[in-house]
Design a protein around this motif. Structure first.
Motif, mmCIF file in Angstrom:
data_model
loop_
_atom_site.group_PDB
_atom_site.id
_atom_site.type_symbol
_atom_site.label_atom_id
_atom_site.label_comp_id
_atom_site.label_asym_id
_atom_site.label_seq_id
_atom_site.Cartn_x
_atom_site.Cartn_y
_atom_site.Cartn_z
ATOM 1 N N THR A 140 0.829 -1.205 0.000
ATOM 2 C CA THR A 140 0.000 0.000 0.000
ATOM 3 C C THR A 140 0.863 1.255 0.000
ATOM 4 O O THR A 140 0.339 2.354 -0.122
ATOM 5 N N GLU B 62 -6.817 -5.127 -10.855
ATOM 6 C CA GLU B 62 -6.060 -4.050 -10.225
ATOM 7 C C GLU B 62 -4.566 -4.393 -10.200
ATOM 8 O O GLU B 62 -3.717 -3.538 -10.444
ATOM 9 N N ASP C 249 -1.242 9.299 -9.529
ATOM 10 C CA ASP C 249 -1.282 10.400 -8.566
ATOM 11 C C ASP C 249 0.084 10.413 -7.883
ATOM 12 O O ASP C 249 0.412 9.504 -7.107
ATOM 13 N N ARG D 18 1.255 12.101 -5.586
ATOM 14 C CA ARG D 18 1.280 12.227 -4.126
ATOM 15 C C ARG D 18 1.345 10.850 -3.488
ATOM 16 O O ARG D 18 1.845 10.672 -2.383
ATOM 17 N N PHE D 19 0.773 9.854 -4.201
ATOM 18 C CA PHE D 19 0.746 8.497 -3.664
ATOM 19 C C PHE D 19 1.677 7.552 -4.427
ATOM 20 O O PHE D 19 1.939 6.441 -3.985
ATOM 21 N N ARG E 125 0.859 6.114 -7.066
ATOM 22 C CA ARG E 125 -0.009 4.998 -7.475
ATOM 23 C C ARG E 125 -0.790 5.350 -8.734
ATOM 24 O O ARG E 125 -1.215 6.492 -8.915
ATOM 25 N N MET F 264 -4.157 5.401 -10.563
ATOM 26 C CA MET F 264 -5.466 5.556 -9.925
ATOM 27 C C MET F 264 -6.618 4.908 -10.711
ATOM 28 O O MET F 264 -7.652 4.639 -10.148
ATOM 29 N N LYS G 119 -7.191 1.865 -12.030
ATOM 30 C CA LYS G 119 -6.776 0.476 -12.182
ATOM 31 C C LYS G 119 -7.962 -0.467 -12.446
ATOM 32 O O LYS G 119 -8.160 -1.439 -11.739
ATOM 33 N N TYR H 78 -10.551 7.563 -5.794
ATOM 34 C CA TYR H 78 -10.010 7.471 -4.434
ATOM 35 C C TYR H 78 -10.956 6.718 -3.504
ATOM 36 O O TYR H 78 -10.545 6.115 -2.532
ATOM 37 N N ASP I 36 -9.880 3.111 -3.900
ATOM 38 C CA ASP I 36 -8.522 2.699 -3.532
ATOM 39 C C ASP I 36 -8.340 2.848 -2.027
ATOM 40 O O ASP I 36 -8.187 3.958 -1.507
ATOM 41 N N THR J 177 -6.049 2.520 -0.090
ATOM 42 C CA THR J 177 -4.807 3.061 0.477
ATOM 43 C C THR J 177 -4.820 4.581 0.539
ATOM 44 O O THR J 177 -3.920 5.181 1.119
ATOM 45 N N THR J 178 -5.805 5.214 -0.104
ATOM 46 C CA THR J 178 -5.820 6.680 -0.126
ATOM 47 C C THR J 178 -6.932 7.213 0.777
ATOM 48 O O THR J 178 -7.967 6.572 0.938
ATOM 49 N N PRO J 179 -6.718 8.388 1.377
ATOM 50 C CA PRO J 179 -7.773 8.980 2.202
ATOM 51 C C PRO J 179 -9.031 9.253 1.383
ATOM 52 O O PRO J 179 -8.945 9.614 0.209
ATOM 53 N N SER K 250 -8.887 12.919 -1.118
ATOM 54 C CA SER K 250 -7.732 12.867 -2.005
ATOM 55 C C SER K 250 -8.023 13.469 -3.374
ATOM 56 O O SER K 250 -7.109 13.851 -4.095
ATOM 57 N N ALA K 251 -9.287 13.510 -3.726
ATOM 58 C CA ALA K 251 -9.630 14.025 -5.058
ATOM 59 C C ALA K 251 -9.337 15.517 -5.146
ATOM 60 O O ALA K 251 -8.964 16.023 -6.203
ATOM 61 N N ILE K 252 -9.511 16.222 -4.016
ATOM 62 C CA ILE K 252 -9.147 17.640 -4.000
ATOM 63 C C ILE K 252 -7.621 17.713 -4.078
ATOM 64 O O ILE K 252 -6.920 17.169 -3.229
#
Lengths: 746, 341
Positions: free
Chosen positions: A45, A276, A666, A668-669, A671, A673, A675, B121, B124, B126-128, B139-141
């Protein structure tokens, strides 16, 4: 052996078609061996860092869960990188699943949960708690352009691009100039069949490994290398592959995990990836390109500059030929090429249909369209004025090059002469009409392949080679070639593939299978013919006494004298007279291997030219590709029906690349997105309208005996650029950032 | 996906009772969204209540001339029902613009209202995501928000409701019929879905245990002048970037009555009655349509990757109203779409 044309060149339906449409064709995850366990992969993750703790106790407490494999309990395996290298491994250090606590990229496999059922394994995986320590990571190519470096030779077949002449001088000589930047985001292959491996435990570390791959021998190589098994212990079987597009050129991690679990648990195990997780390994790399062109007053190119920067992983140098084509497609003295890589915290990219060329040709061919406008020439005329009759990159003559025919026949079929040059000048009612064209070039390669031909006492011919069928029609064309070679009806021939107990064959990729295996089928059949003649000469038939192989021919299930067709022996009788169940022969690859060591005498390539019509709503800027004509020069076409299907698929791929395909990351991650197949858009039927495929005649006796150039990739070239050029023609908007989605046109 | 128990309900009251008795229960219709969410571990119900034997799959004409869609009628059966095709063609078009034939054969009308956002998001883990995990952040913002909303968003959530069908239902003034622990009630369609505010985890105004039993369409179906225009990244099996349901009643060139709702732009199907008021009594011209579009989008806010939707929506509204007025050719854009059976 003289080839007749009873089957070769004739449209032939797929011999494996009935098996596929009735569901009897089995794929890797469909071998239901007894007492099977199911593994489910747990993906990281985080993007970079390390695993601090894996809490397996609650998972192992679930009834029916057998084991949780991770770096904490993987047994000692091969020590050195070379054991992990597959046939297409680029330079660097291959990724080793479950090797250590280190996380190198998002979605890295970190554990495998093995249970009695798939559902239980999936649930158990969902409750496995893993603590990570995350560190900063870098996934953004644009931020690392300054770190980019020139890779060495990298993976097999890659050559750093060669510049020639003096770009600066040519640039100054030019009167018209074009300079532009192009960008492509990452793309994932997304074959319909997800990666999966079913390992059948036969006892004593003997395994039947049913793997999704484009090379059974490649899978076997890594399994034997990593786990120290013999080739006899690690038999890999891959009878059908539900789409490859390059994704199966390197063994994926589910193979490792399934074999590991099977050996450790001494059970049969299946591991299949989710959609995924199909985004958790190789992909077409994000690539940024710069192209500069200059032409003289007559439109002839005085200089070409093409530079690309692409992403790779921290652990391997993935290389592909992005810019080299720009030194070959057109006649130009001054060519300056560059190719660099930037290391990011992503998985190593992977060849994807027309690797490199699919990207490079888009940039070059959009730039050529821009040049057509800058120089005031029709885009087709500009290309004809720069037509290259010699491969200047290698300084070799072409073995054949019918690109001019592609231009002319494609243009004629499309009606290109009706085009008016000015953007926005053509309409269909309210809709803007755009016509664009582009072309491409791809290698015609032949690799050594071994084939066995065996005729049984019933007169049935079985031809076998450990190649793969990835949906391209390999079963069918090899059956055609063998039937042709031995003068048998198609029904009397079976082609067998996808098994490491068969004769060794190269990876299925690079558009080389038809030429490599096809020519070897002819060779094996020739040797079988010799063996049959030898046996016939032991029989009481004076007509064949002292006859040489050149003096006989094979037709209608018989061997007969060329000079007197009434003198014939039924092949079945020859085998029966031998007292053996069959007569067999295998070709030798010694000559083919020696041939590869010699410097080439010719530049051997397939070409295409693509003409595209788009219709664009002038307010909403919705784009529809209403017409495509794709003219292909690829030597001898073995089966126009399966060949056309390949090119149709190529066009669909090109449309997807131009208009919608994009793995969105993204940063920031770190990853991807989108998928899923709902959000990673590939064209649907409703996006596809008229596609016309033309195979221009191209005879080539130099490329290989059968004159085959291969079709897997060439059809895709030019498509995306032609769409982009057509959109410019319709709207006056030049989009150089693929895909061309609606927001870029508003 | 976690383990769950399953009951096939035989009566609405029993289903509601069963739901109330289990703390993490969920109703399941066609399952086309819920099963996906369970496989992704986004939804983790421990008990599922099947609804297919409740007899709620009928479509019948109401005494007042309206039409009642049973909550368990499939999207396909609804789209192709003769009454829907002839009297509510806007609904027919909206349904057929969504999903794929296979999905529409499984998906139910009640389930269509209950489907959850397709924000990347949200899916997923793993994302907020405030919708999936309240308080974790959005996370979309600042992220990849191409599919996200431009109207009625909040600092907690910019997700959209993904339905096409619901956009038409909003435009047609549908009433949602529900049954729950406290009996039956009706909810006006525009009050059914919520804006995210501080509680994006709540998609709608259903109370715990409440079950949608049917959808009542009023008599007026705007069958003469309508358009459902959907703009998306490919011609089928893609969610709307922007969609517009437009319905007009005309007297000559004068608009007597108007409905206007948008999809793909907000946490709920976005109907704008003030924009409709700007249309009523006015000539059906590009200027009039442009004023309505400007009203709809007056408060629109882009978030980067989706900012283009504001301009796209403006153009789509004008086009949809024009198409509804002219009723010549069904949308240049849609003309290319392969027609469904």
């Amino acid at each position: 052996m003289t080839l007749q044309t009873n089957y070769i060149g004739k449209p032939t339906s797929r011999v494996d078609g009935p098996a596929k449409v009735t569901g009897t064709a089995k794929y890797a995850a469909e071998y239901n061996v007894p007492n099977l366990l199911y593994g489910y992969v747990v993906s990281s993750t985080i993007t970079k860092g390390k695993i601090i703790k894996i809490d397996t106790a609650p998972v192992l407490a679930l009834p029916g869960v057998h084991q949780v494999f991770s770096h904490e309990n993987v047994p000692s395996l091969a020590l050195f990188d070379r054991s992990y290298k597959d046939m297409l491994a680029p330079g660097g250090s291959p990724f080793r699943p479950l090797h250590s606590a280190e996380i190198k990229y998002s979605q890295q496999p970190v554990a495998l949960v093995v249970a009695d059922t798939f559902e239980l394994a999936r649930y158990a995986a969902s409750i496995l708690r893993i603590e990570y320590e995350e560190v900063a990571f870098e996934t953004e190519l644009r931020k690392h352009l300054d770190d980019a470096y020139e890779p060495g030779r990298g993976k097999i077949g890659f050559q750093p691009p060669k510049s020639r002449g003096n770009f600066g001088k040519g640039w100054k000589e030019g009167v018209a100039h074009v300079e532009a930047q192009f960008s492509h985001h990452a793309q994932h292959h997304n074959p319909m069949e997800n990666f999966a491996t079913t390992v059948e435990w036969l006892g004593d570390k003997n395994l039947n490994i049913y793997d999704k791959t484009q090379g059974a021998f490649n899978s076997q190589q890594v399994v034997t290398g990593i786990f120290g098994l013999s080739k006899e212990q690690a038999r890999v079987i891959s009878k059908y592959t539900g789409g490859g597009f390059g994704s199966g050129l390197r063994p994926q991690y589910q193979l490792f995990l399934a074999v590991l679990a099977s050996l450790e648990l001494e059970r049969s195990v299946r591991v299949s990836l989710t959609r995924e997780q199909m985004f958790s390994f190789g992909h077409r790399p994000e690539t940024l390109q710069h192209v500069a062109l200059a032409t003289a007053a007559d439109g002839s190119l005085t200089s070409i500059n093409h530079v690309a920067v692409a992403e790779t992983s921290q652990f391997e140098d993935f290389t592909e030929n992005v810019v080299g084509w720009s030194g070959m497609l057109y006649d130009c003295k001054n060519v300056q090429l560059g190719y660099r890589l930037a290391k990011l915290d992503v998985y190593t990219p992977l060849d994807m249909r027309a690797p490199g060329a699919a990207l490079g040709s888009v940039a070059l061919e959009i730039a050529m369209d821009e040049m057509a406008y800058a120089a005031g020439l029709d885009p087709l005329e500009l290309r004809l004025r720069n037509y290259s009759d010699r491969d200047q990159a290698q300084d070799l003559p072409f073995s054949s090059k019918a690109l001019r025919k592609c231009y002319h026949e494609g243009a004629a079929k499309f009606g290109w002469e009706q085009r008016t040059a000015e953007p926005g000048s053509m309409r269909d009612g309210n809709l803007l009409v755009g016509w664009g064209m582009a072309g491409g070039v791809w290698d015609a390669t032949k690799l050594p392949a071994t084939v066995k031909a065996s005729l049984d006492a019933d007169g049935h011919l079985t031809v076998s080679s450990g190649t793969n069928e990835i949906g391209t029609g390999t079963y069918t064309i090899m059956t055609q070639i063998a039937a042709e070679s031995m003068g048998l009806p198609l029904e009397a021939v079976t082609f067998v593939l996808g098994d490491t107990t068969l004769p060794v064959s190269p990876l299925q990729g690079g558009s080389w299978t038809a030429a490599s295996v096809g020519n070897s089928v002819v060779e094996a059949c020739t040797k079988l013919g010799e063996a049959l003649l030898k046996q016939a000469q032991k029989m009481d038939n004076p007509a064949f006494s002292g006859v040489k192989i050149e003096e006989v021919e094979f037709a209608n299930g018989q061997m007969r004298l060329r000079a007197d067709a009434t003198q014939a022996i039924v092949l079945r009788d020859v085998v029966q007279a031998s007292g053996e169940p069959s007569i067999e022969a295998e070709n030798s690859t010694i000559m083919a291997k020696l041939e590869m060591l010699k410097p080439p005498k010719y530049s051997m390539h397939a070409h295409n030219a693509v003409f595209v019509e788009v219709k664009v709503d002038p307010d909403l800027m919705t784009v529809h590709v209403t017409r495509v004509v794709n003219a292909v020069a690829a030597g001898r076409i073995l089966n126009p029906k399966t060949a056309r299907s390949q090119v149709l698929g190529s066009v669909v791929w090109g449309l997807g690349m131009a208009l919608m395909e994009e793995s969105v990351m993204d940063h920031r991650f770190g990853r991807y997105m989108n998928k899923s197949l709902a959000e990673y858009h590939v064209p649907v039927n409703a996006d596809i309208h008229d596609i016309d495929v033309i195979f221009v005649s191209e005879e080539d006796d130099k490329v290989n005996p059968l004159g085959i150039k291969g079709l897997g990739e060439v059809g895709m070239l030019g498509v995306a650029a032609a769409v982009a050029n057509a959109i410019y023609h319709a709207t006056g908007k030049r989009v150089r950032d693929m895909p061309i989605t609606i927001d870029k046109l508003l | 996906m976690n383990s769950f128990t399953f009951t096939q309900a035989t009566a609405v009251a029993g289903a509601v009772q069963d739901n109330t008795a289990h703390p993490d229960a969920a109703y399941i219709g066609g399952g086309t969204n819920l099963i996906d969410l369970m496989k992704e571990n986004v939804a983790r119900p421990t008990h599922l209540i099947g609804l297919k034997n409740l007899g709620l799959d009928t479509i019948e004409t109401l005494p007042d001339g309206g039409l009642r869609l049973g909550a368990l009628a499939t999207n396909a059966a609804t789209a192709w029902h003769p009454e829907v095709e002839s009297r509510y063609p806007l609904l027919n078009q909206a349904i057929l613009a969504g999903a794929s034939p296979q999905l529409r054969n499984m998906a139910t009308d009640g389930g269509n209202l209950m489907q959850r956002t397709r924000c990347y998001y949200f899916y997923d883990l793993t994302t907020p995501c405030n919708k999936r995990e309240p308080g974790s952040g959005c996370s979309a913002i600042g992220g990849y928000n191409r599919v996200c909303g431009i109207l009625g968003t909040s600092d907690s959530c910019i997700a959209t409701h993904p339905s096409d069908m619901c956009v038409a239902l909003a435009a047609l003034d549908t009433t949602v019929r529900v049954s729950g622990p406290n009996g039956e009630r009706t909810i006006k369609f525009e009050d059914f879905h919520r804006l995210p505010g501080d509680h994006p985890e709540r998609d709608n105004t259903l109370e715990p245990g409440e079950l949608i039993t049917g959808l009542d369409l009023p008599k007026k179906g705007f069958s003469q002048n309508f358009s459902y225009l959907k703009l998306r990244d490919r011609s089928s099996y893609a969610f709307a970037l922007v969609s517009v349901a437009a319905a007009l009643e005309l007297d000559g060139n004068t608009i007597i009555d108007a409905r206007l709702a948008l999809g793909g732009v907000a946490h709920k199907p976005w109907r704008d009655q003030e924009a409709e008021a700007l249309l009523i009594g006015q000539p059906a011209t590009a200027e009039t349509f442009g004023r309505a579009a400007a009203k709809v989008l007056a408060g629109a806010k882009g978030h980067g990757a989706n900012t283009f939707k504001i301009e796209l929506a403006r153009r789509a509204i004008v086009r949809a109203l024009k198409q509804a007025t002219e009723m010549k050719e069904v949308v240049d854009t849609n003309a290319f779409q392969n027609s469904n059976p």
